[in-house]
Design a protein around this motif. Sequence first.
Motif, PDB file in Angstrom:
ATOM      1  N   ASP A 356       0.836  -1.204   0.000  1.00 58.07           N
ATOM      2  CA  ASP A 356       0.000   0.000   0.000  1.00 58.07           C
ATOM      3  C   ASP A 356       0.873   1.256   0.000  1.00 58.07           C
ATOM      4  OD1 ASP A 356      -2.307  -1.482   0.002  1.00 58.07           O
ATOM      5  OD2 ASP A 356      -2.641  -1.327   2.174  1.00 58.07           O
ATOM      6  N   THR A 357       1.917   1.249   0.820  1.00 61.98           N
ATOM      7  CA  THR A 357       2.829   2.396   0.861  1.00 61.98           C
ATOM      8  C   THR A 357       3.618   2.508  -0.433  1.00 61.98           C
ATOM      9  OG1 THR A 357       3.043   2.126   3.260  1.00 61.98           O
ATOM     10  CG2 THR A 357       4.690   3.497   2.165  1.00 61.98           C
ATOM     11  N   TRP A 358       4.059   1.358  -0.952  1.00 60.79           N
ATOM     12  CA  TRP A 358       4.864   1.340  -2.180  1.00 60.79           C
ATOM     13  C   TRP A 358       4.101   1.964  -3.352  1.00 60.79           C
ATOM     14  CZ3 TRP A 358       9.817   0.620  -3.216  1.00 60.79           C
ATOM     15  CH2 TRP A 358      10.209   0.349  -4.531  1.00 60.79           C
ATOM     16  N   ARG A 359       2.823   1.640  -3.459  1.00 59.47           N
ATOM     17  CA  ARG A 359       2.029   2.173  -4.564  1.00 59.47           C
ATOM     18  C   ARG A 359       1.933   3.698  -4.517  1.00 59.47           C
ATOM     19  NH1 ARG A 359      -0.897  -2.786  -4.042  1.00 59.47           N
ATOM     20  NH2 ARG A 359      -2.155  -1.941  -2.325  1.00 59.47           N
ATOM     21  N   GLY A 360       2.061   4.276  -3.335  1.00 56.59           N
ATOM     22  CA  GLY A 360       1.954   5.718  -3.201  1.00 56.59           C
ATOM     23  C   GLY A 360       3.235   6.474  -3.525  1.00 56.59           C
ATOM     24  N   LEU A 361       4.356   5.761  -3.754  1.00 59.71           N
ATOM     25  CA  LEU A 361       5.614   6.435  -4.071  1.00 59.71           C
ATOM     26  C   LEU A 361       5.625   6.886  -5.524  1.00 59.71           C
ATOM     27  CD1 LEU A 361       8.240   4.115  -2.314  1.00 59.71           C
ATOM     28  CD2 LEU A 361       6.993   6.064  -1.364  1.00 59.71           C
ATOM     29  N   PRO A 362       6.346   7.971  -5.844  1.00 56.84           N
ATOM     30  CA  PRO A 362       6.440   8.429  -7.239  1.00 56.84           C
ATOM     31  C   PRO A 362       7.004   7.340  -8.149  1.00 56.84           C
ATOM     32  CG  PRO A 362       7.310  10.081  -5.729  1.00 56.84           C
ATOM     33  CD  PRO A 362       7.066   8.852  -4.914  1.00 56.84           C
ATOM     34  N   GLU A 363       6.440   7.205  -9.339  1.00 52.08           N
ATOM     35  CA  GLU A 363       6.832   6.130 -10.252  1.00 52.08           C
ATOM     36  C   GLU A 363       8.306   6.193 -10.638  1.00 52.08           C
ATOM     37  OE1 GLU A 363       5.190   3.467 -11.195  1.00 52.08           O
ATOM     38  OE2 GLU A 363       3.492   4.082  -9.938  1.00 52.08           O
ATOM     39  N   ASP A 364       8.856   7.412 -10.799  1.00 52.88           N
ATOM     40  CA  ASP A 364      10.252   7.516 -11.233  1.00 52.88           C
ATOM     41  C   ASP A 364      11.247   7.300 -10.096  1.00 52.88           C
ATOM     42  OD1 ASP A 364       9.659   9.851  -9.920  1.00 52.88           O
ATOM     43  OD2 ASP A 364      10.575  11.180 -11.403  1.00 52.88           O
ATOM     44  N   CYS A 365      10.738   7.018  -8.908  1.00 48.13           N
ATOM     45  CA  CYS A 365      11.609   6.766  -7.754  1.00 48.13           C
ATOM     46  C   CYS A 365      11.693   5.289  -7.390  1.00 48.13           C
ATOM     47  CB  CYS A 365      11.131   7.554  -6.538  1.00 48.13           C
ATOM     48  SG  CYS A 365      11.377   9.333  -6.670  1.00 48.13           S
ATOM     49  N   LYS A 366      11.008   4.443  -8.150  1.00 48.23           N
ATOM     50  CA  LYS A 366      10.961   3.032  -7.754  1.00 48.23           C
ATOM     51  C   LYS A 366      11.052   2.112  -8.958  1.00 48.23           C
ATOM     52  CE  LYS A 366       5.880   3.119  -7.689  1.00 48.23           C
ATOM     53  NZ  LYS A 366       4.682   3.044  -6.849  1.00 48.23           N
ATOM     54  N   SER A 376      14.907   3.455  -7.499  1.00 49.19           N
ATOM     55  CA  SER A 376      15.639   3.822  -8.706  1.00 49.19           C
ATOM     56  C   SER A 376      16.791   4.749  -8.320  1.00 49.19           C
ATOM     57  CB  SER A 376      14.705   4.551  -9.667  1.00 49.19           C
ATOM     58  OG  SER A 376      14.329   5.816  -9.121  1.00 49.19           O
ATOM     59  N   PRO A 377      17.694   5.085  -9.264  1.00 49.67           N
ATOM     60  CA  PRO A 377      18.738   6.066  -8.946  1.00 49.67           C
ATOM     61  C   PRO A 377      18.170   7.367  -8.397  1.00 49.67           C
ATOM     62  CG  PRO A 377      19.283   4.943 -10.986  1.00 49.67           C
ATOM     63  CD  PRO A 377      17.907   4.472 -10.588  1.00 49.67           C
ATOM     64  N   LYS A 378      17.058   7.843  -8.963  1.00 46.12           N
ATOM     65  CA  LYS A 378      16.439   9.048  -8.419  1.00 46.12           C
ATOM     66  C   LYS A 378      15.892   8.783  -7.026  1.00 46.12           C
ATOM     67  CE  LYS A 378      12.931  12.605  -9.119  1.00 46.12           C
ATOM     68  NZ  LYS A 378      11.844  13.142  -9.971  1.00 46.12           N
ATOM     69  N   GLY A 379      15.354   7.587  -6.810  1.00 40.33           N
ATOM     70  CA  GLY A 379      14.859   7.224  -5.484  1.00 40.33           C
ATOM     71  C   GLY A 379      15.957   7.264  -4.439  1.00 40.33           C
ATOM     72  N   VAL A 382      16.562  10.831  -3.208  1.00 44.07           N
ATOM     73  CA  VAL A 382      15.559  11.432  -2.313  1.00 44.07           C
ATOM     74  C   VAL A 382      15.078  10.402  -1.288  1.00 44.07           C
ATOM     75  CG1 VAL A 382      14.825  13.131  -4.016  1.00 44.07           C
ATOM     76  CG2 VAL A 382      13.696  10.897  -3.958  1.00 44.07           C
ATOM     77  N   ALA A 383      15.950   9.464  -0.945  1.00 45.05           N
ATOM     78  CA  ALA A 383      15.550   8.310  -0.134  1.00 45.05           C
ATOM     79  C   ALA A 383      15.009   8.699   1.235  1.00 45.05           C
ATOM     80  CB  ALA A 383      16.726   7.350   0.023  1.00 45.05           C
ATOM     81  N   ASN A 384      15.585   9.718   1.855  1.00 47.59           N
ATOM     82  CA  ASN A 384      15.123  10.076   3.207  1.00 47.59           C
ATOM     83  C   ASN A 384      13.628  10.369   3.240  1.00 47.59           C
ATOM     84  OD1 ASN A 384      17.595   9.772   4.446  1.00 47.59           O
ATOM     85  ND2 ASN A 384      18.186  11.906   4.204  1.00 47.59           N
ATOM     86  N   SER A 385      13.144  11.089   2.252  1.00 47.52           N
ATOM     87  CA  SER A 385      11.705  11.426   2.227  1.00 47.52           C
ATOM     88  C   SER A 385      10.869  10.188   1.939  1.00 47.52           C
ATOM     89  CB  SER A 385      11.425  12.524   1.214  1.00 47.52           C
ATOM     90  OG  SER A 385      11.762  12.089  -0.099  1.00 47.52           O
ATOM     91  N   LEU A 386      11.397   9.263   1.141  1.00 43.81           N
ATOM     92  CA  LEU A 386      10.648   8.032   0.824  1.00 43.81           C
ATOM     93  C   LEU A 386      10.560   7.114   2.026  1.00 43.81           C
ATOM     94  CD1 LEU A 386      12.072   7.268  -2.741  1.00 43.81           C
ATOM     95  CD2 LEU A 386      10.027   8.585  -2.147  1.00 43.81           C
TER      96      LEU A 386
END
Length: 391
Positions: A356-366, A376-379, A382-386
């Motif tokens: 449920d939490t994973w689905r809410g993350l931005p697509e380009d971050c996972k 992902s590299p972008k993830g 910005v990992a701290n916020s994720l």
Amino acid sequence: MRKNKLSGMTNGATARLGWALSCPLSLYVHIPFCVRKCPYCAFYSITASPEDMDKYLDALGQELQLWTSLSGDKLHAQTLYIGGGTPTVLSAKQWEKLILILERYVDFLPFLEASVEANPGSLRADHIKLWRSWKITRVSLGAQSLDEGELNWLRRPHNAYDVADSLAALVASGLDVSVDLLFGLPGQTIQSWHRTIKDCLRFGIRHLSIYELTLEENTPWGENPPKGLTAGYPLYRFAQWYLPKKGFTHYEIASFSLPGHWCRHNIAYWQGENFLGIGASAWGYLDGYRYGNVKDIKTYAKKVSEGKLAIADEELLPTEQAARESAVLALRTMWGVSGRFFRRRWGWKAYRDFCDTWRGLPEDCKITCHGRYALSPKGFRVANSLWEEFL
């Protein structure tokens, strides 16, 4: 319920720990001594006399004896990490003493990975010779920079020539060599950061750890922040672009290595495996039981000399919390979370909560592929916020 005399834990918890301690684990040994304290460092370390260091080594042996009394036998270590502080402030004679203590209480398993932290200003040829003759397989060099101006600003107790000499000697010895670097320093540019990384690689190192300078509480710079720090985001992004071109894999948020040369000891942390920490301020995790030792070496030595573990903080993690933390730790790495393993270990409810939490993350971050969930590299950038979304 009856309490165990070693730590105040219930006898039921002690029995649970006894089982965990009888299995293969990772062992961390903290050496809390430095030539001087760096103004940004939040790790527990002090300056001390050789006599105090010898007494501390005796206390390490006493703590190991207490842990083996819980396990009923020698500890079985699949990885060993001796960190600090600065382990290289110990003399060769003190290192020989430490080795004898470890051999007395620890059974080192085949294919052991044994790491030690070293600082360029205190590393000596007799350290390297002794490590090569024993079980040490890799060295993590706390260079922080190869730029003389940056080292002076950081108030490091070594210069750029010390870093170069240490790197050359370590690589020539045949040990696996890792280097720690800091970024986000005043005046640091993409060009100077590129030069530092490139110079490290020229020595033939196989592992690189990069950390943005952070101003921690209860440090001189945390209380009185220096001015002019450089934004770290573009420097980190450059490393993500440049190092893979040189054959390095970005296998953990702060770590890059040539294939097969990642740090197995750290991977054990991130995968939630059992690890035992010994020494003042060390912490460990055993089958859901997390503890931290007292930070003062005199209090630490007094407790273990009285036959008591020097534990200052401890908690038995509830299953829900342990599942969330395991997801966050796994997402530090390129392997991420295995859905199958996660379900098996934590159950379907914890897995559904994760999804449920994973689905809410931005697509380009996972990245989601074949039942595995990774950033992902972008993830990574910005990992701290994720991670906050999971906790």
